[in-house]
Write an enzyme that holds these catalytic residues in place. Sequence first.
Site, mmCIF file in Angstrom:
data_model
loop_
_atom_site.group_PDB
_atom_site.id
_atom_site.type_symbol
_atom_site.label_atom_id
_atom_site.label_comp_id
_atom_site.label_asym_id
_atom_site.label_seq_id
_atom_site.Cartn_x
_atom_site.Cartn_y
_atom_site.Cartn_z
ATOM 1 N N GLY A 133 1.083 2.157 11.737
ATOM 2 C CA GLY A 133 0.866 2.409 13.158
ATOM 3 C C GLY A 133 1.987 1.905 14.029
ATOM 4 N N LYS A 144 -0.388 -4.609 17.898
ATOM 5 C CA LYS A 144 -0.248 -3.697 16.763
ATOM 6 C C LYS A 144 -1.483 -2.817 16.661
ATOM 7 C CE LYS A 144 1.135 -3.551 11.895
ATOM 8 N NZ LYS A 144 1.664 -4.340 10.762
ATOM 9 N N GLY A 157 5.605 1.791 12.237
ATOM 10 C CA GLY A 157 5.602 1.513 10.810
ATOM 11 C C GLY A 157 4.662 2.452 10.083
ATOM 12 N N GLY A 158 4.457 2.187 8.801
ATOM 13 C CA GLY A 158 3.601 3.048 8.007
ATOM 14 C C GLY A 158 2.155 3.033 8.440
ATOM 15 N N ASP A 205 6.104 -7.520 0.622
ATOM 16 C CA ASP A 205 7.026 -6.665 1.376
ATOM 17 C C ASP A 205 8.068 -7.524 2.089
ATOM 18 O OD1 ASP A 205 8.016 -4.205 2.132
ATOM 19 O OD2 ASP A 205 6.735 -4.004 3.883
ATOM 20 N N VAL A 241 3.636 -0.600 17.207
ATOM 21 C CA VAL A 241 3.595 -1.929 17.820
ATOM 22 C C VAL A 241 4.133 -1.786 19.243
ATOM 23 C CG1 VAL A 241 4.358 -4.325 17.705
ATOM 24 C CG2 VAL A 241 3.957 -3.046 15.594
#
Length: 635
Positions: free
Chosen positions: A385, A402, A382-383, A496, A387
């Site tokens: 980092g 994460k 993801g933006g 989000d 997982v």
Amino acid sequence: MTAAPLLSRILVAPVDQPHVLRILTTLDDEAVTNVECVLYFRDISTKEARLNSDYVVPIDEIGSSDGHPFLIRPLLPSVTLETLFEARAKDPRALPAAVGATIVRGVLNGLIDALDGDLHHTALRPSAVLVDSAGDVRVEGFTEGMLLSRFQPLGRAPKNDAPEVRRGREPTAQTDCYGVASILYRLLTGAVQPDEWEPQWTGMMMQLASAGVPGEALKRGVDFFHRALAERPEQRYADVRKVEFAFRPLEQELESPKPRQVVAELVAPFLPLVPDYSSVTSGLNASTSRLPESTKLTHLERTHYDRHEDIPRIKSEDLAVVGDSERQTTGTGEGPRATRILFNSSGSLRALSPELREQIGPHPLEILARSRYQVLGDLGTGGTGNVYKVLDSTLSEILALKVLRGDLVNDPAWLQRFKRELLITRDLEHPHILPAYHLELLDGLYFFTMKYVDGVTLHDLLQRNGPLNLDEGLRVLGPVGEALAAAHDRGIVHRDFKSANIMIERVTQVPYLMDFGIALTADNPGLTVTGQGIGTPVYMAPEQAMGEEIGRRADIYSFGVVLYEVFSGTLPFTGSTTVAVYTAQINRRYKPLVNLVSTPVAKLSELIDHCLQPNPADRPSDMKAVLTTLVAACS
């Protein structure tokens, strides 16, 4: 911090003209043993040497010496864009925005000529763009760029590199599209381009306006940058030819009456002085102590490419080494030593030299290997980092872990968001919110553990199977809506909410709401910047996209978007840029659900329309009211 080069840069001087010698180095300065790298170097350098372009710095010779492939270029009386940017940082007047179009036009011409020769740059940085005293622009280093993007040690590439290069993935034709746009953005604004997941992305128009971008060029510029700087390569222009076509109208708006003359006047004060070679002894015997033993240019196997008759051929007896501008020195007076680099072509974990280890730091997987968590697989990026699926060796339990991206660790705002995501998720304790457990810090790496769910996101489910029926949709969105309502009751706005943040367990079909990484709380509303939206544009409420103050009704808007997506299989508002999506939202340009599906959904269509009102005051007051209507509409 830039990645270490694979090619050392050594300044050499024939009798009449200075040149730059690039030598491919390996561990301990021994012969290159990575056959793939050597063949790749020869292939790319040969293609570059055959280019016949006024916008590309030529290669005079290529060859090898005792296992070290090399290439030689003329040292042109010019200055790099990096030098101009550094000057502008000290004096905002040093580089007027109006010259950006002229410089980028030269860059595009060079890249298009290279594309005609089946060549990409893939690491287009300000240091690779040269401007001379006449205002002419040339691009340098296609061989170096492609080697860097493919073989560089894993680390923090500069931010002006495309996201796929920074993440160690294979570059594409769209990688150069990103590079051109990043250079233009910095020319116009003086700032490094924002990433799509950063708050500054939606504040791009204001930054361009404050930089003095005029008239119609403002909207054209935002549209251009949102397309060319998209995070995913497939969302950008197909190649630099498409970029050039999209750039033309913007160029007309930005161009000054005498652009090359203005550029030349700007460059003149920064041009480096050409060294005096009169005292340098001709021949290598007097200078070979400045080179590693294995790179003495005594037995050369070289290929000449004569594009112009007036380019002098450099012979070994004409070479004299006068300096090494990029290698690290030993500090013992014995001259330069090679940077020790282990490289390989895989996109996975790579070995780093001792010198780079201290600068770049270890890869997250190396750090996790020293923890109690055994990494079993990669669950996604993801933006903020990665997982991972991990095994807790102490508790013999499978978890999700994460990791905060390394370049965000030193950003107080992102670090605070990361910590608060854990606190919010843990404190909510709702059966349909993915639970988080512990935050840990190990050797500079921040990470926290979560429940591992063997399942699929709602987004992937819709992509694979298409829209859901009323019963299926209610089984997913009913519980997730309750989770969102519980968050609202605690004063938390998700910000989000989207189908990709809803996980459905494979066996039990239990849905979970996840990723509170940018959530807003009543006690800490300061984790955003006024005028800059944060979230996913096609799901964001209009007021959120504009960076205005938001509340729970912004989440209700996003819930309405997901309702539409679940039952129609498509999104209500789309566009190639954030501005296009926002315009569609304000003008309510979408097809009502009742016009798309055959199932009787009149009440559901009315609910969605109510949630998607541009004015927050016109939407439902809370999620409980939305859920009551949803249950009635699906019955």
